[in-house]
Enzyme design. Structure first.
Site, PDB file in Angstrom:
ATOM      1  N   GLU A 264       0.813  -1.221   0.000  1.00 47.06           N
ATOM      2  CA  GLU A 264       0.000   0.000   0.000  1.00 47.06           C
ATOM      3  C   GLU A 264       0.843   1.267   0.000  1.00 47.06           C
ATOM      4  O   GLU A 264       0.551   2.215  -0.714  1.00 47.06           O
ATOM      5  CB  GLU A 264      -0.961   0.011   1.196  1.00 47.06           C
ATOM      6  CG  GLU A 264      -2.216  -0.846   1.010  1.00 47.06           C
ATOM      7  CD  GLU A 264      -1.983  -2.333   1.186  1.00 47.06           C
ATOM      8  OE1 GLU A 264      -0.880  -2.725   1.616  1.00 47.06           O
ATOM      9  OE2 GLU A 264      -2.913  -3.121   0.887  1.00 47.06           O
TER      10      GLU A 264
ATOM     11  N   HIS B 126     -11.405  -4.968   9.843  1.00 47.01           N
ATOM     12  CA  HIS B 126     -11.933  -4.804   8.482  1.00 47.01           C
ATOM     13  C   HIS B 126     -13.275  -4.083   8.447  1.00 47.01           C
ATOM     14  O   HIS B 126     -13.984  -4.127   7.449  1.00 47.01           O
ATOM     15  CB  HIS B 126     -12.089  -6.175   7.808  1.00 47.01           C
ATOM     16  CG  HIS B 126     -10.810  -6.767   7.335  1.00 47.01           C
ATOM     17  ND1 HIS B 126      -9.735  -6.976   8.165  1.00 47.01           N
ATOM     18  CD2 HIS B 126     -10.407  -7.180   6.103  1.00 47.01           C
ATOM     19  CE1 HIS B 126      -8.741  -7.517   7.469  1.00 47.01           C
ATOM     20  NE2 HIS B 126      -9.124  -7.642   6.213  1.00 47.01           N
TER      21      HIS B 126
END
Ligand SMILES: Cc1ncc(C[n+]2csc(CCOP(=O)(O)OP(=O)(O)O)c2C)c(N)n1
Lengths: 366, 332
Positions: free
Chosen positions: B60, B129
């Protein structure tokens, strides 16, 4: 792909005597153009005097913030910048004054930036760590260790997307090779065949932590091998050696469209920043740095070769001194940015409801 | 006019923008061959090829940073971060670089890029999440943060984000992807970043939300109308810049407000809205501003616990009723 430690030789690592002495096998200067040699010398001296002046201005509180100097790394800086074409891009870390000058930015604008003036290369918004110049293609100095690496890969991606032939050079220090961004970026650059040359300036220390204390593989040019990126180590005290090694990699990156890694072995002559007395350094380290002064060494070499005589030496010294004095005067006499411009650079596309309140302003004026 | 999903609206807008401008390209994990974790980019690799639809490694920080670098040279990357949860790995690049490059270098180089990322709870994905951490980004000058709630808004806002010269974080809620709405055919409306919308006019109370909560607020308002309660709904759409005027104007009219947010309460976006109302409409308030937010816990996996932790139409309705009671109105 083998790790070729070409120009610098696979020097053994230890704190003392870690690179071959210059006299063994330094590339000959016999075939060099005297004019070019004198220009390298002039630039190295300019950076040296500029940095000395910077340190002085910093101690006099004319310059604020942090201030990291290139003292001791002049041969590396000039060698690297000589290897780049005007159209090539450069990303650096926060130790970038010399690179800005070497990339063609006027010392006036660099000094004015250090003074925080509106005439500075980043208009007084960046300071020592954040110089930027679109025309010179210096795409920024960055204060976060390793922050510039992904950006450099991205710039190279843009070049490749457009089928251009520019190369991106990305400078960093030895300590930077341990940060995640180093590994993510090398992987991406290799996967996507990006024309970028990563340059690790191995001055053996990141702040006070030495390479052998921070890197499990201290031969840093080898750290590209996990990504099949060829790495080269070179003597960073020798401007010609750096120029040759860097030119070779830059041109290969350009023609082959792939990344390379260059490690330059150099010495930081002073502490990490102007305020760091570097008490952690051993006497030998200090002596070694002094004995390896790249400016003095190059000067002696040019004199030996008959390229530099006393007259030329004086002329160059005078012109450099004048240029640095002029830069400091320019900075001193330049205006600070107007406070009315405080909100000019938050967004490039003007936007509804952008806050332009000053610290004590009410949110809603009745 | 066609009725399409939020997901389709995003996909069609990406496709149209890529046709319109050669500099627009997509990158992210699994957006090409896999066609996107949430299938927003379905079909795009086939249509545009690998040059313009780029699968990235799981890195990322590396790929978000690379997009910033590409944007510095004038390309217009639209990055998909699989979910906002993973953007924490790229926080340095977003906050220290994307947001700062324009200002730090004296306005010489802008960063025209979009980072799309879904977020939100409700899918039983557990604590790491199920987050809405848009607040982290909304705090930072130099970033623009938008969170549209309907397919038409999503399309108009994505166009705006792609054509904008600054880094825009484009937030999608997982719970919205399948929601449907009318989108004009061949539309080319460009939303104005920094403006909220009054999506329903009313006179009794102002209900403020964004993203999924703006959608839920609309449903709540419709339901309450049956009981003769007139709710004005403000959809923030843009979290930075924040349209304070629209909020304050509405509360000055109705005299009370409820804020609904799909994230944690303490120091949150609702707190900012409540403070804004206090500063701009104190004299007009007939009751304290009430906030509805997620329970302040790491999101549990268990369905009943997760459902209880999330703000809902019921919790918003309760807050509206109680606020109106405080105003002195008998309801329900
Ligand atoms: C992410 C991050 N961590 C820590 C620092 C503080 N810091 C500034 S310079 C530096 C040392 C870096 O050493 P190196 O990469 O070898 O570069 P050099 O200073 O030798 O040029 C550190 C730790 C920082 N700026 N950014």
């Amino acid at each position: 792909m083998a790790d070729t430690a070409k120009k610098g030789g696979g020097t053994a690592r230890s704190t003392g005597g870690r690179r071959r002495s210059r006299k063994d096998a330094a590339p000959s200067i016999a075939d060099e153009q005297p004019k070019a040699l004198l220009e390298y010398y002039r630039q190295m001296l300019l950076i040296r005097r500029f940095e000395e002046r910077t340190a002085q201005a910093y101690t006099q509180a004319r310059i604020g913030g942090y201030c990291h100097l290139n003292l001791g790394e002049e041969a590396t800086v000039v060698g690297l910048m000589t290897a780049l074409k005007e159209r090539d891009y450069l990303f650096t870390n926060y130790r970038e004054h010399g690179y800005a000058i070497g990339k063609g930015i006027s010392p006036r604008e660099v000094m004015a930036e250090l003074y925080g003036r509106s005439t500075g290369v980043s208009k007084g918004w960046g300071g020592s760590m954040h110089m930027f110049d679109t025309e010179a293609r210096l795409l920024g100095g960055y204060g976060i260790v390793g922050g510039q690496l992904p950006l450099a890969a991205g710039a190279a991606l843009a070049v490749s997307y457009r089928g251009g032939d520019e190369v991106v050079m990305c400078q960093m220090g030895d300590g930077t090779t341990n940060i995640g961004a180093f590994h993510e970026t090398l992987n991406i650059a290799a996967l996507w065949n990006l024309p970028v040359v990563f340059v690790v300036i191995n001055n053996y220390t990141g702040m006070g932590t030495t390479v052998d204390k921070s890197s499990a593989e201290p031969e840093l040019h080898k750290r590209g091998s996990a990504y099949r990126i060829e790495g080269v180590r070179v003597d960073g005290q020798d401007v010609i050696a750096v120029r040759d090694a860097a030119s070779d990699l830059v041109e290969r990156a350009r023609s082959e469209q792939r990344p390379y890694l260059l490690e330059t072995m150099s010495h930081r002559m002073k502490g990490h920043s102007v305020v760091d007395p570097a008490k952690y350094r051993t006497k030998e380290q200090v002596e070694e740095a002094r004995a390896n002064d790249p400016v003095a060494a190059f000067e002696a070499r040019l004199e030996e070769a008959g390229v530099l005589d006393d007259d030329a030496k004086k002329e160059i010294a005078d012109s450099v001194r004048d240029e640095v004095t002029d830069a400091a005067d320019f900075a001193e006499n330049s205006p600070n940015p107007e406070v009315s411009t405080l909100f000019d650079y938050t967004y490039a596309t003007p936007v509804a409801n952008e806050s332009t309140r000053m610290p004590a302003d009410p949110v809603f004026a009745e | 006019m066609s009725v399409i999903t939020y997901r389709q609206a995003l996909r069609e807008t990406l496709r149209a923008e890529m046709h319109r401008d050669e500099d627009v390209f997509l990158m992210g994990e699994e957006i090409g061959v896999f066609e996107g974790s949430y299938k927003i980019t379905e079909g795009l690799l086939k249509e545009f090829g690998e040059r313009r639809v780029r699968d990235t490694p799981i890195a990322e920080e590396g790929f978000v940073g690379a997009a910033i670098g590409a944007a510095m040279l004038g390309l217009r990357p639209v990055v998909e971060v699989m979910t906002i949860n993973f953007s924490l790995l790229a926080l340095d690049q977003i906050v220290n670089h994307a947001a700062k490059i324009y200002g730090m270098f004296g306005g010489q180089n802008s960063v025209p890029m979009v980072i799309r990322m879904p977020g939100g709870g409700g899918q039983q994905l557990g604590a790491t999440h199920s987050q809405n951490i848009e607040l982290y980004y909304s705090f930072v000058p130099g970033l623009k943060v938008v969170a549209p709630s309907t397919p038409a808004e999503a399309a108009a806002m994505l166009r705006a984000a792609i054509r904008d010269d600054d880094p825009v974080l484009f937030l999608e809620n997982l719970g919205l992807y399948n929601t449907k709405g009318e989108v004009p055919d061949d539309d080319d409306t460009v939303a104005e970043i920094g403006r909220a919308a009054v999506t329903r006019e009313g006179s009794d109370i102002t209900l403020i939300g964004y993203s999924r909560m703006a959608a839920v607020a609309g449903q709540v308002a419709e339901k309450l109308a049956e009981d003769d309660i007139s709710v004005e709904v403000v959809d923030l759409r843009s979290l930075r810049p924040l349209d304070r005027e629209t909020i304050v104007e509405s509360v000055r009219k109705t005299g009370c407000a409820v804020v609904a947010e799909d994230d944690w309460l303490t120091y949150g976006i609702g707190a900012e809205i409540a403070a804004t109302i206090q500063e701009g409409a104190f004299d007009y308030l007939d009751a304290p501003v009430r906030r509805v937010a997620m329970a302040e816990v790491p999101m549990p996996y268990s369905k009943p616990l997760e459902t209880a932790a999330l703000p809902s139409a019921e919790s918003i309705t309760t807050a509206v009723h109680e606020t109106l009671r405080a105003v002195g109105r008998r309801v329900g």
